[in-house]
Design a protein around this motif. Sequence first.
Motif, PDB file in Angstrom:
ATOM      1  N   UNK A  84       0.817  -1.158  -0.004  1.00  0.00           N
ATOM      2  CA  UNK A  84      -0.086  -0.036  -0.123  1.00  0.00           C
ATOM      3  C   UNK A  84       0.959   1.113  -0.196  1.00  0.00           C
ATOM      4  N   UNK A  85       2.102   1.292   0.699  1.00  0.00           N
ATOM      5  CA  UNK A  85       2.955   2.389   0.563  1.00  0.00           C
ATOM      6  C   UNK A  85       3.545   2.586  -0.720  1.00  0.00           C
ATOM      7  N   UNK A  86       4.170   1.419  -1.322  1.00  0.00           N
ATOM      8  CA  UNK A  86       4.936   1.705  -2.472  1.00  0.00           C
ATOM      9  C   UNK A  86       3.891   2.146  -3.723  1.00  0.00           C
ATOM     10  N   UNK A 129       5.951  -5.009  -7.813  1.00  0.00           N
ATOM     11  CA  UNK A 129       6.197  -5.760  -6.536  1.00  0.00           C
ATOM     12  C   UNK A 129       4.962  -6.377  -6.040  1.00  0.00           C
ATOM     13  N   UNK A 130       3.636  -5.652  -6.319  1.00  0.00           N
ATOM     14  CA  UNK A 130       2.375  -6.196  -5.748  1.00  0.00           C
ATOM     15  C   UNK A 130       2.381  -7.734  -6.379  1.00  0.00           C
ATOM     16  N   UNK A 131       2.369  -8.101  -7.793  1.00  0.00           N
ATOM     17  CA  UNK A 131       2.375  -9.231  -8.338  1.00  0.00           C
ATOM     18  C   UNK A 131       3.343 -10.113  -7.863  1.00  0.00           C
ATOM     19  N   UNK A 144      -7.396  -7.330  -2.262  1.00  0.00           N
ATOM     20  CA  UNK A 144      -7.886  -6.192  -2.337  1.00  0.00           C
ATOM     21  C   UNK A 144      -7.042  -4.724  -1.946  1.00  0.00           C
ATOM     22  N   UNK A 145      -6.318  -4.948  -0.887  1.00  0.00           N
ATOM     23  CA  UNK A 145      -5.499  -3.880  -0.832  1.00  0.00           C
ATOM     24  C   UNK A 145      -4.362  -3.363  -1.988  1.00  0.00           C
ATOM     25  N   UNK A 146      -3.952  -4.161  -2.545  1.00  0.00           N
ATOM     26  CA  UNK A 146      -3.198  -3.751  -3.944  1.00  0.00           C
ATOM     27  C   UNK A 146      -4.033  -3.185  -4.963  1.00  0.00           C
ATOM     28  N   UNK A 147      -5.311  -3.696  -5.025  1.00  0.00           N
ATOM     29  CA  UNK A 147      -6.279  -3.171  -6.052  1.00  0.00           C
ATOM     30  C   UNK A 147      -6.695  -1.644  -5.656  1.00  0.00           C
ATOM     31  N   UNK A 153      -6.436   4.242  -5.798  1.00  0.00           N
ATOM     32  CA  UNK A 153      -6.321   5.454  -5.288  1.00  0.00           C
ATOM     33  C   UNK A 153      -5.416   6.336  -5.830  1.00  0.00           C
ATOM     34  N   UNK A 154      -4.199   5.535  -6.260  1.00  0.00           N
ATOM     35  CA  UNK A 154      -2.990   6.338  -6.888  1.00  0.00           C
ATOM     36  C   UNK A 154      -3.736   6.900  -8.303  1.00  0.00           C
TER      37      UNK A 154
END
Length: 354
Positions: free
Chosen positions: A98-100, A112-114, A144-147, A152-153
């Motif tokens: 969520x930070x990156x 990184x998320x994948x 869900x956090x990644x999505x 949001x970004x």
Amino acid sequence: MTEEQDHSWVFGAVWLVFLVFPARELFMSDQSLVGMMIGVALLIVFAAVFVYGLVSLRCIGDDDLQANLVVLGMVAITSLMAILIGLGAMGMTAFIISYVFFAWPMRRAVGLAIATVVLVLVGPSLIGAYQFGEYWVFLLFLVPVSFVSALSRVMLEKEESQRELQEQLTTVAERDRIARDVHDILGHGLTVISVKAELAARLIDSDPDRAKRELAELHTLAREALAEVRSTVTRMRTRSLKEELLSARTALTAAGIHGNLPETVPEVRDGAEEVFAWAVREAVTNIIRHSGANRCVITLDPRSVAISDDGHGNGPLPEGQGLRGLRERAAAAGAQVDIAATQGKGTRVEVSVP
């Protein structure tokens, strides 16, 4: 005076409640008292590093050294927790992702998320402890956090693009207005000047006295037209002190710098308001671009304005075109400019009139 603060980081910090999962794994493990204390300390430090990263984040996707150090710190703490509680530490990876998504360029954050999702899927089997059935909740949390973070970004970047477009449209509209004003002034003035010049040329031999009068009027008209053009250009270049303070507040907030600015503008000496406005504009621009500050304070009274920050400072401040221009404007208005920069203690710019 009240202080404008950006509390947007709070919306990210509330997710720290999910550290209850690795905390639960820690207290359910067979760790000794020392191990428990180390684990609790690691969770506290992890939360502190995460919040610090949110608070200090300057620009979406800027990928600066500070953001990279925050990511490295969270990864290191997660690795240490994995040594203590094993797969239970996987829940901490959601905070890193969520930070990156806000600190790194989009493509790298998605990568990184994948990679993290793949690691959560195949990691347990690689270490010979395939217990995915017990940890499926981490994957349901991670995806869900990644999505949501990616969405949001994208929305923030779109909002920023719209804001920049609106500023460009405002600038274009102002230029069009100035162009119309200049056209109206020059169109009328030059037409009259042209007519009188032609008349003077015809009369210079037949009626020299009248030709002289026409030339004198021609000179007066030219000076009046020049004065009107200068007045129009000055209005284009000059903004009031109140407008500059409003603009500074918006710019500081957008840059993530806490701004303590005056709510009202006192009456200042004639000619000083323009210099004070330029001082605010130039100093705030330098703070946002170069200082690395977390806080900016602007104090204002009828005889002076001071802009200070808590940035790194670099000893004597090198003066570029902007600061030199400010000194020239101040000198023309009979004002004095004092600039002090102390290593590690920030910079202070003060403009005062006698």
